[in-house]
Motif scaffolding. Structure first.
Motif, PDB file in Angstrom:
ATOM      1  N   PHE A   1       0.940  -1.432  -0.121  1.00 42.43           N
ATOM      2  CA  PHE A   1       0.265  -0.046   0.271  1.00 42.43           C
ATOM      3  C   PHE A   1       1.323   1.058   0.435  1.00 42.43           C
ATOM      4  CE2 PHE A   1      -3.296  -2.811   1.771  1.00 42.43           C
ATOM      5  CZ  PHE A   1      -3.996  -2.432   0.656  1.00 42.43           C
TER       6      PHE A   1
ATOM      7  N   LEU B   1      -6.594  -1.602   3.343  1.00 45.07           N
ATOM      8  CA  LEU B   1      -7.281  -0.792   2.311  1.00 45.07           C
ATOM      9  C   LEU B   1      -7.855   0.528   2.430  1.00 45.07           C
ATOM     10  CD1 LEU B   1      -7.727  -1.488  -1.334  1.00 45.07           C
ATOM     11  CD2 LEU B   1      -9.305  -3.073  -0.024  1.00 45.07           C
TER      12      LEU B   1
ATOM     13  N   PHE C   1      -5.803   3.268   2.853  1.00 46.24           N
ATOM     14  CA  PHE C   1      -4.563   3.642   2.131  1.00 46.24           C
ATOM     15  C   PHE C   1      -6.344   4.675   0.548  1.00 46.24           C
ATOM     16  CE2 PHE C   1      -5.044   3.066  -2.595  1.00 46.24           C
ATOM     17  CZ  PHE C   1      -3.115   3.859  -2.730  1.00 46.24           C
TER      18      PHE C   1
ATOM     19  N   SER D   1      -7.773  -0.212  -6.606  1.00 47.00           N
ATOM     20  CA  SER D   1      -8.334  -0.865  -5.098  1.00 47.00           C
ATOM     21  C   SER D   1      -9.833  -1.432  -4.762  1.00 47.00           C
ATOM     22  CB  SER D   1      -8.076   0.385  -4.594  1.00 47.00           C
ATOM     23  OG  SER D   1      -9.150   1.365  -5.169  1.00 47.00           O
TER      24      SER D   1
END
Length: 470
Positions: free
Chosen positions: A259, A301, A304, A314
């Motif tokens: 990431f 995630l 990020f 993503s």
């Protein structure tokens, strides 16, 4: 009664333990981590002393159906490094990991007798052999508290029960996206662990175990010929390097680095590439062993996306994690039916050509693209998602072989073998699962044109490996 009753009957036990129990066994299965380990948290809350166990069943080294082992040397070595890291973490917290070369069904009742204990905590795995182990332990007089913890979304929080899971993934995805449901936040690792029982050293002495190193999988690997295993520098998942070892610390570092380098933004464009370190997330080996959880990855995630923005790439990482959930939920719905020759279909039992299957396994089909992939799999224990689908389609639809044989070969070879995803994907390609198109037959020439037009992948695996001794 649906096989999903296993899940709900076990879940109902979570609140049943008394406030404080004596000595309890924690049995590590596919959850080789301390963080985000719900079963471990529950075990720590209800016991005075705790013994941690991992069972290396020697049967995994012996041929089973199709004359194949359940676990090949690549995965054995990867898991061994995960266990070494887990052992170090436990030692740092004043505990110890007991590893034995016996099946859980054989060893845990013996250990429980030594400890004067009847209670085992572990994660829930809703696959037939894994369920049989739980039933066998119960038949031996043990109380097994299982906890479901391998999915992103908690099944008890879904708007439907597992029996009502849609049989088309897109419908399932639409339900999830149309709701406000969010995965639970990952749990932190316990700050402390219950003490080892007073007689733990005597138990080690009785079983001839002096230290972690004495009973690790290294002995089993050596006896199986793992000393000849080589590190192939062409590997897209070089688990022989420290940063790709099975350790949960390596897993967390890899996720952080992935990431940090903003690779999620390009994931959708690169995920179908065939070779290299960065074309895909490479999360799957650690997810398969449980060195890291789906919720830990999802949390990274979301962080990020909050910092750098979300895009199709993503989103697609979440999409793949959702597929992983779906194959697990299918097991809660259908259980043993997923392992029948006909799967969920009304098709007749598949035919099988043993000679063609052997040639496929040994990269001797005569098709350079297929043989390159099968050579990579054998040499490294890893294969891109694209090539997994291509070689599976080739075995089923071109060679007319039994899909279950292919699934067994992947089980024996893959570092990131996952019982749920492996079974679900092979059924999908064979048209015996939940694919609304009744299977996926890939045009090999089109796959070559789209994914290896310059022949670089075929050349890479057509020549002897650029290998160095591990």
């Amino acid at each position: 009664m649906s096989d999903s009753s296993y899940f709900f009957s076990e879940q109902s036990q979570e609140g049943s333990p008394s406030n404080t129990q004596g000595t309890v066994i924690y049995w590590f299965r596919n959850d080789l981590r301390l963080a985000d380990n719900r079963a471990l948290v529950h075990a720590c809350q209800h016991v005075e002393s705790l013994v941690f166990v991992y069972c290396h069943s020697l049967s995994t080294l012996h041929p089973q159906r199709w004359n194949l082992p359940h676990s090949g040397l690549h995965r054995q070595r990867f898991v061994a490094s995960a266990l070494a890291d887990l052992s170090d973490q436990l030692n740092a917290m004043g505990s110890q990991l007991l590893e034995v070369n016996m099946s859980a069904v054989e060893f845990l009742p013996l250990l429980a007798s030594e400890l004067d204990s009847k209670v085992v905590y572990c994660e829930e795995i809703a696959a037939p052999y894994e369920q049989d182990d739980i039933l066998a332990l119960a038949a031996a007089g043990l109380t097994v508290h299982t906890h479901w913890q391998s999915t992103l979304y908690d099944p008890v929080h879904l708007s439907f029960k597992p029996d009502a899971l849609p049989d088309v993934f897109t419908q399932f995805r639409t339900l999830i996206e149309g709701s406000d449901l969010q995965p639970p936040a990952p749990l932190p690792a316990p700050q402390y662990l219950p003490a080892l029982p007073d007689n733990f050293s005597q138990i080690l002495k009785k079983w001839g175990i002096d230290s972690h190193a004495d009973i690790t999988m290294a002995k089993a690997q050596e006896s199986a010929g793992a000393s000849t295993l080589q590190a192939d520098q062409r590997s897209s998942f070089p688990y022989f390097l420290p940063e790709f070892s099975g350790a949960s610390t390596a897993a967390c570092a890899h996720v952080e680095d992935y990431f940090k380098r903003k690779l999620p933004h390009s994931y959708k464009q690169t995920r179908n590439q065939l070779s290299g370190l960065d074309y895909s997330t490479k999360f799957s080996p650690w997810l398969a062993s449980g060195a890291i959880s789906a919720r830990q990855i999802f949390s990274a995630l979301k962080k990020f996306e909050a910092e750098h923005g979300a895009n199709e790439g993503s989103y697609w990482i979440w999409f793949e994690l959702l597929w992983r959930d779906y194959f697990r939920l299918l097991h809660l719905k259908y259980g043993h039916r997923l392992y029948f020759a006909k799967g969920l279909s009304d098709f007749p039992a598949p035919v099988h050509d043993a000679e063609k299957f052997t040639n496929w396994c040994l990269a001797r089909t005569g098709d350079p693209f297929i043989d390159a992939a099968m050579a990579e799999l054998a040499a490294t224990g890893y294969l891109s998602n694209r090539m997994r689908q291509v070689v599976a389609s080739y075995l089923i639809h071109e060679l007319a072989c039994d899909w279950r044989a292919g699934a067994a070969w992947f089980e024996a070879q893959l570092i990131d073998y996952d019982v749920y995803s492996n079974q679900g994907n092979w059924l999908y390609i064979a048209g015996r699962g939940t694919d609304p198109r009744n299977g996926r037959r890939f045009n090999i020439q089109k796959q070559v044109h789209d994914h290896d037009p310059d022949g670089s992948y075929r050349r890479l695996w057509a020549k002897p490996g650029n290998a160095a001794n591990d």
